[in-house]
Design a protein around this motif. Structure first.
Motif, PDB file in Angstrom:
ATOM      1  N   ASN B 386     -10.243  11.350   9.129  1.00  0.00           N
ATOM      2  CA  ASN B 386     -10.278   9.925   8.511  1.00  0.00           C
ATOM      3  C   ASN B 386     -11.072   9.268   7.158  1.00  0.00           C
ATOM      4  OD1 ASN B 386     -11.264   8.455  11.420  1.00  0.00           O
ATOM      5  ND2 ASN B 386     -12.751  10.199  11.457  1.00  0.00           N
ATOM      6  N   LYS B 387     -10.678  10.278   6.600  1.00  0.00           N
ATOM      7  CA  LYS B 387     -10.537   9.793   4.683  1.00  0.00           C
ATOM      8  C   LYS B 387     -10.096   8.900   4.925  1.00  0.00           C
ATOM      9  CE  LYS B 387     -12.041  13.874   4.040  1.00  0.00           C
ATOM     10  NZ  LYS B 387     -11.699  15.257   3.794  1.00  0.00           N
ATOM     11  N   ARG B 388     -10.530   8.447   4.114  1.00  0.00           N
ATOM     12  CA  ARG B 388      -9.909   7.292   2.801  1.00  0.00           C
ATOM     13  C   ARG B 388      -9.083   7.822   2.587  1.00  0.00           C
ATOM     14  NH1 ARG B 388     -13.985   2.039   0.343  1.00  0.00           N
ATOM     15  NH2 ARG B 388     -11.734   2.323  -0.450  1.00  0.00           N
ATOM     16  N   PHE B 389      -7.486   6.319   2.775  1.00  0.00           N
ATOM     17  CA  PHE B 389      -6.443   6.366   1.515  1.00  0.00           C
ATOM     18  C   PHE B 389      -7.276   6.013  -0.009  1.00  0.00           C
ATOM     19  CE2 PHE B 389      -3.435   3.366  -0.364  1.00  0.00           C
ATOM     20  CZ  PHE B 389      -2.210   4.203   0.218  1.00  0.00           C
ATOM     21  N   LYS B 390      -6.399   6.753  -0.519  1.00  0.00           N
ATOM     22  CA  LYS B 390      -6.008   6.618  -2.021  1.00  0.00           C
ATOM     23  C   LYS B 390      -5.216   5.790  -3.044  1.00  0.00           C
ATOM     24  CE  LYS B 390      -9.248   8.381  -5.696  1.00  0.00           C
ATOM     25  NZ  LYS B 390      -9.396   9.741  -6.870  1.00  0.00           N
ATOM     26  N   ALA B 391      -4.144   6.976  -2.771  1.00  0.00           N
ATOM     27  CA  ALA B 391      -2.560   6.015  -3.497  1.00  0.00           C
ATOM     28  C   ALA B 391      -2.169   6.785  -3.009  1.00  0.00           C
ATOM     29  CB  ALA B 391      -2.528   6.716  -4.870  1.00  0.00           C
ATOM     30  N   ALA B 392      -0.273   6.525  -2.619  1.00  0.00           N
ATOM     31  CA  ALA B 392       0.333   6.802  -2.219  1.00  0.00           C
ATOM     32  C   ALA B 392       1.831   7.244  -3.679  1.00  0.00           C
ATOM     33  CB  ALA B 392       0.993   6.209  -1.625  1.00  0.00           C
ATOM     34  N   GLN B 393       2.149   8.300  -3.682  1.00  0.00           N
ATOM     35  CA  GLN B 393       2.686   8.415  -5.229  1.00  0.00           C
ATOM     36  C   GLN B 393       4.377   8.081  -4.611  1.00  0.00           C
ATOM     37  OE1 GLN B 393       2.181   9.135  -8.309  1.00  0.00           O
ATOM     38  NE2 GLN B 393       4.146   9.772  -9.175  1.00  0.00           N
ATOM     39  N   THR B 394       4.891   7.285  -4.810  1.00  0.00           N
ATOM     40  CA  THR B 394       6.943   6.979  -4.852  1.00  0.00           C
ATOM     41  C   THR B 394       7.720   7.661  -6.420  1.00  0.00           C
ATOM     42  OG1 THR B 394       6.991   4.526  -5.387  1.00  0.00           O
ATOM     43  CG2 THR B 394       6.911   5.777  -3.364  1.00  0.00           C
ATOM     44  N   GLY B 395       9.011   7.849  -5.721  1.00  0.00           N
ATOM     45  CA  GLY B 395       9.743   7.990  -6.872  1.00  0.00           C
ATOM     46  C   GLY B 395       9.369   9.337  -7.672  1.00  0.00           C
ATOM     47  N   GLY B 396       8.959   9.950  -6.995  1.00  0.00           N
ATOM     48  CA  GLY B 396       8.454  11.395  -7.485  1.00  0.00           C
ATOM     49  C   GLY B 396       7.599  11.555  -8.943  1.00  0.00           C
ATOM     50  N   PRO B 397       8.034  12.899 -10.194  1.00  0.00           N
ATOM     51  CA  PRO B 397       8.611  12.965 -11.030  1.00  0.00           C
ATOM     52  C   PRO B 397       8.091  11.533 -11.915  1.00  0.00           C
ATOM     53  CG  PRO B 397       8.947  14.563 -10.277  1.00  0.00           C
ATOM     54  CD  PRO B 397       9.126  13.496  -8.750  1.00  0.00           C
ATOM     55  N   SER B 398       8.365  11.011 -11.632  1.00  0.00           N
ATOM     56  CA  SER B 398       9.620   9.809 -12.781  1.00  0.00           C
ATOM     57  C   SER B 398       8.595   8.410 -11.551  1.00  0.00           C
ATOM     58  CB  SER B 398      10.902   9.789 -12.694  1.00  0.00           C
ATOM     59  OG  SER B 398      11.931  11.183 -12.583  1.00  0.00           O
ATOM     60  N   GLY B 399       8.059   8.432 -10.828  1.00  0.00           N
ATOM     61  CA  GLY B 399       7.924   7.008 -10.865  1.00  0.00           C
ATOM     62  C   GLY B 399       5.805   6.975 -10.650  1.00  0.00           C
ATOM     63  N   GLY B 400       5.194   6.397  -9.851  1.00  0.00           N
ATOM     64  CA  GLY B 400       3.730   6.129 -10.276  1.00  0.00           C
ATOM     65  C   GLY B 400       2.888   6.069  -8.969  1.00  0.00           C
TER      66      GLY B 400
END
Ligand SMILES: Cc1cc2nc3c(=O)[nH]c(=O)nc-3n(C[C@H](O)[C@H](O)[C@H](O)COP(=O)(O)O)c2cc1C
Ligand code: FES
Lengths: 155, 595
Positions: B386-400
């Motif tokens: 039940n935690k809150r969504f904070k962020a999702a990383q796409t593109g790995g170390p080259s992404g955001g």
């Protein structure tokens, strides 16, 4: 260098001699056999392929998979990929380090364990993931580390 | 004839959940009950539901059993396979609703998927070429050799709108066309299976689960551009993928799909595997070519592009595994069919590897343009605990990173770029409220600094400097001006690095700065980590009024930093505390406070 090692190295080099770009496959095969690539072995490969030892060493040092040092009997690889990191891989690594009293990249003085940090091994769905030799452990909580080490110590 | 087929997933996730032992147990019990002749056991590649492993699917009904232990196998054999009664206890139960689902196809996780690249992965035995052929495998190669000109093949791929799935999203047909235009002579086809994004595992799953689809696609590409030799470059961390692929090559040669005079035509084509040796930059196409040639995997300046001067200076095309996996279906069903899926500028589907703080970790394939919300909540089952969504990383170390504000944006190449991220290979790392974004930026910079090949100074020195600032921030020693210096360095590195590794290395910092600037500021100005993650900035205390003196925390503390006597409030010795947080987890009355 003892002659059986030399013979093995020559056999491996011969196996790949006609392969284009043979150096990396040869180094893989030798490391698979001996666990590491000593300076002597690198020099043998260089003279067999007719290239400079510096070129061989340049390749060995470039790729993190190649190692110039013998590893312990059991090789622990803590995955430090993103998925594993987000799920607490740093705590798992710390547990291994505390338990074995060595840092990542080191081998215990009895030569039984080496701790390494690996890149993603593609089992991200079960992060954090640790490999010990060829075994893979998923969802590894730090408190399971002592029992795991004990298991391999007994082997 | 078998009366039942049992698929056991042998993807990387399930293997680490001991699926091999479950398979062995199944085979053993089938033998003991004397029904080995009636039930066929098939080991498949990754089915996708990594979190539920080990999993088993029993056909013809398609019943999906999950989280199996060795002790569960006998019951499945005795109840389901012998008496025909589904074992309800082992079915999937949704975490919140408690709704039980019996059939694989009814699971929300699969219902919303559209599988093209993963059409066979998790469905067939990857070690059997017959099973691939039975699902129309090598039909596309037949169609191509039987009456299409190389030009027609390229036109079809171009018309489909297929773009590269390995990162940049370059139109595949155009790339093939460049190489086809190059003067006749030795040319090469290369498959990039280096899968460098830590957290992505679709390429591994496709090679391990459906190797023939890549062989078929590369042969088609060879025909289209006039190449007779190809290489598949697989990362060293994937030994099973190498093994499976080599076996598939052997079978394809035996069946005449590789080698000389393929399918009775005068087309020759063969493939070889090259194993990487642990260098992220080797995923970059020119570095990869250097590595195949047996050199240090340093990038080459472009132009010339590989399509003009690639492997050993010859015209070469390089495509990602997932890109190739789309090729046979496009030939088979036509460009029109493919181009109807997805969005205007991003046709077809995309495979995402979902991992991190998400309930249903695993591999999913959805039409381009599916929203982040659908991925994370509808398919991924939301955030654990039940935690809150904070962020999702796409593109790995080259992404955001993408944030709550981006949940309803469509996932396609161009939208992601606009948001300061990128599609990359499709790795999707979900992070909950306990994740510190400054530390995540530090993590990625640590990665790129370590992986910088050192050939160009902006990347080597610049990433080192950025990393040292970020390390300062997470250890509570941030200074005024650090944020601005990070921003200056970022622009400098982006503009002056030789290859994509350096050019994209600052992205995670810029993107977290854009979306979570206040977190950076809190680290510097208030010496506070808002997510409560950075150890130098947090402390643990025991609230005496709440403590019941049970001593559980003291017993679990790995550094003996908790002192006290039973039945009296305990306390933490700050100097000894390593801030591991075990006490917080173990305390039965929530008397431990983290600040
Ligand atoms: C630092 C860096 C790492 C890369 N790693 C990969 C990788 O692991 N896999 C991949 O397919 N492409 C990777 N790429 C992209 C490749 O250079 C290339 O664009 C891609 O393989 C082309 O195939 P596609 O058009 O089918 O996507 C990387 C690029 C850079 C700059
Ligand atoms: S990030 Fe650890 S297995 Fe992928």
């Amino acid at each position: 260098m003892c002659s059986t090692v030399a013979d093995k190295v020559y056999t491996i080099v011969d196996r790949f001699r006609d392969t284009p770009g043979s150096l990396i496959p040869i180094l893989h095969a030798i490391q698979e056999e001996y666990g590491y690539l000593s300076r002597d072995v690198q020099a043998m490969v260089a003279s067999e392929l007719g290239i400079s030892p510096a070129k061989v060493h340049g390749v060995v040092s470039f790729y993190s998979f190649f190692t110039e040092q013998a590893k312990g009997e059991h090789e622990i690889g803590v995955c430090m990929g993103t998925a594993c990191y987000v799920r607490g891989a740093a705590d798992v690594l710390e547990a291994f380090q505390n338990q074995l009293h060595i840092r990542a990249g080191e081998t215990t003085s009895d030569q039984r364990f080496t701790i390494g940090m690996t890149r993603c091994i593609g089992a991200c769905g079960l992060a954090p993931v640790v490999t010990i030799n060829d075994d893979v452990y998923g969802r590894l909580a730090p408190d399971r580390v002592p029992e795991l080490i004990e298991k391999y110590r007994r082997q | 004839m078998y009366r039942a087929h049992v698929l056991v997933c042998a993807g990387a996730g399930c293997v680490s959940s001991r699926s091999r032992d479950v398979r062995d147990e199944l085979v053993k019990i089938l033998g003991e009950r004397d029904i080995s002749e009636e039930v066929r056991v098939i080991e498949t590649g990754c089915i996708g539901t990594c979190d539920l492993g080990p999993v088993m699917i029993v056909y013809p009904e398609g019943v999906f059993y999950q989280k199996l232990g060795l002790g569960d196998v006998a019951q499945i054999v005795d109840e389901h396979l012998i008496r025909g009664r589904v074992v309800e206890r082992l079915l999937y139960r949704a975490p919140l609703t408690e709704i039980v689902t019996e059939k694989m196809r009814d699971l929300e996780f699969f219902r919303r998927q559209y599988r093209i690249a993963l059409r066979n992965t998790g469905v067939i035995d990857p070690e059997s070429i017959e099973e691939y052929i039975a699902r129309d495998g090598y039909m596309a190669l037949g169609t191509v050799l039987d009456g299409m000109t190389p030009d027609q093949v390229i036109q079809e791929i171009t018309a489909s709108g297929l773009r590269g799935r390995g990162g940049g999203g370059f139109p595949t047909g155009r790339k093939w066309d460049f190489a086809a235009q190059a003067p006749v002579g030795q040319k090469y086809v290369v498959c990039n299976a280096d899968e460098g994004d830590p957290g992505a595992f679709m390429d591994r799953s496709i090679i391990e689960g459906d190797p023939h689809s890549i062989i078929e696609a590369m042969a088609i590409a060879g025909y289209a551009i006039g190449a007779d030799q190809g290489y598949v470059y697989v990362r060293a961390e994937y030994p099973l993928a190498v093994e499976r692929f080599q076996l598939a090559l052997q079978q394809a040669r035996e069946y005449g799909f590789l080698g000389s005079a393929i399918l009775g035509t005068d087309f020759h084509f063969d493939l070889d595997v090259r194993v990487g040796a642990g260098a992220f930059v080797c995923g970059e196409e020119t570095a990869l070519l250097n590595s195949i040639e047996g050199n240090r995997g340093e990038p080459r300046p472009r132009p010339p592009f590989p399509a003009v001067a690639g492997l050993w200076g010859r015209p070469t095309i390089i495509n990602n595994v997932e890109t190739y996996a789309n090729v046979p279906p496009i030939i088979q069903h036509g460009a029109k069919w493919f181009s109807k899926i997805g969005t205007e500028a991003s046709r077809g589907t995309k495979v995402f590897a979902m991992a991190g703080n998400i309930n249903n970790t695993g591999l999913v394939e959805v039409p381009m343009g599916t929203t982040l919300r659908e991925l994370i909540y509808d398919i991924g089952g939301g955030i654990p605990g039940n935690k809150r969504f904070k962020a999702a990383q796409t593109g790995g170390p080259s992404g955001g990173c993408l944030t709550e504000d981006h949940l309803d944006t469509p996932m396609d190449y161009d939208t992601l770029l606009e948001l300061g991220s990128m599609m990359g290979s499709g790795g999707l790392i979900v992070m909950d409220e306990d994740t510190c974004m400054v530390d995540i930026a530090r993590f990625f910079l640590d990665f790129t600094r370590d992986e910088s090949c050192g050939k160009c100074n902006p990347c080597r020195i610049g990433t080192t400097r950025m990393l040292s600032i970020l390390e300062r921030l997470v250890s509570g020693e941030g200074q005024q001006g650090d944020i601005e210096e990070l921003e200056d360095l970022a622009v400098f590195i982006q503009e002056t690095s030789l290859c994509g590794l350096g050019q994209s290395a600052p992205n995670p910092v810029l993107s977290t700065l854009k979306n979570f600037r206040s977190e950076y500021e809190a680290h510097i100005r208030e010496r506070r980590c808002p997510a409560g993650h950075c150890r130098a900035l947090i402390s643990y205390t025991i609230v005496a009024e709440t403590c019941i003196g049970c001593g559980i925390c003291a017993r679990h503390c790995p550094s003996n930093a908790i002192v006290g006597e039973r039945r009296n409030p305990y306390s933490i010795v700050t100097e000894l505390c390593t801030k591991c947080g075990v006490c917080l987890q173990e305390c039965p009355v929530q008397a431990i406070q983290k600040r």
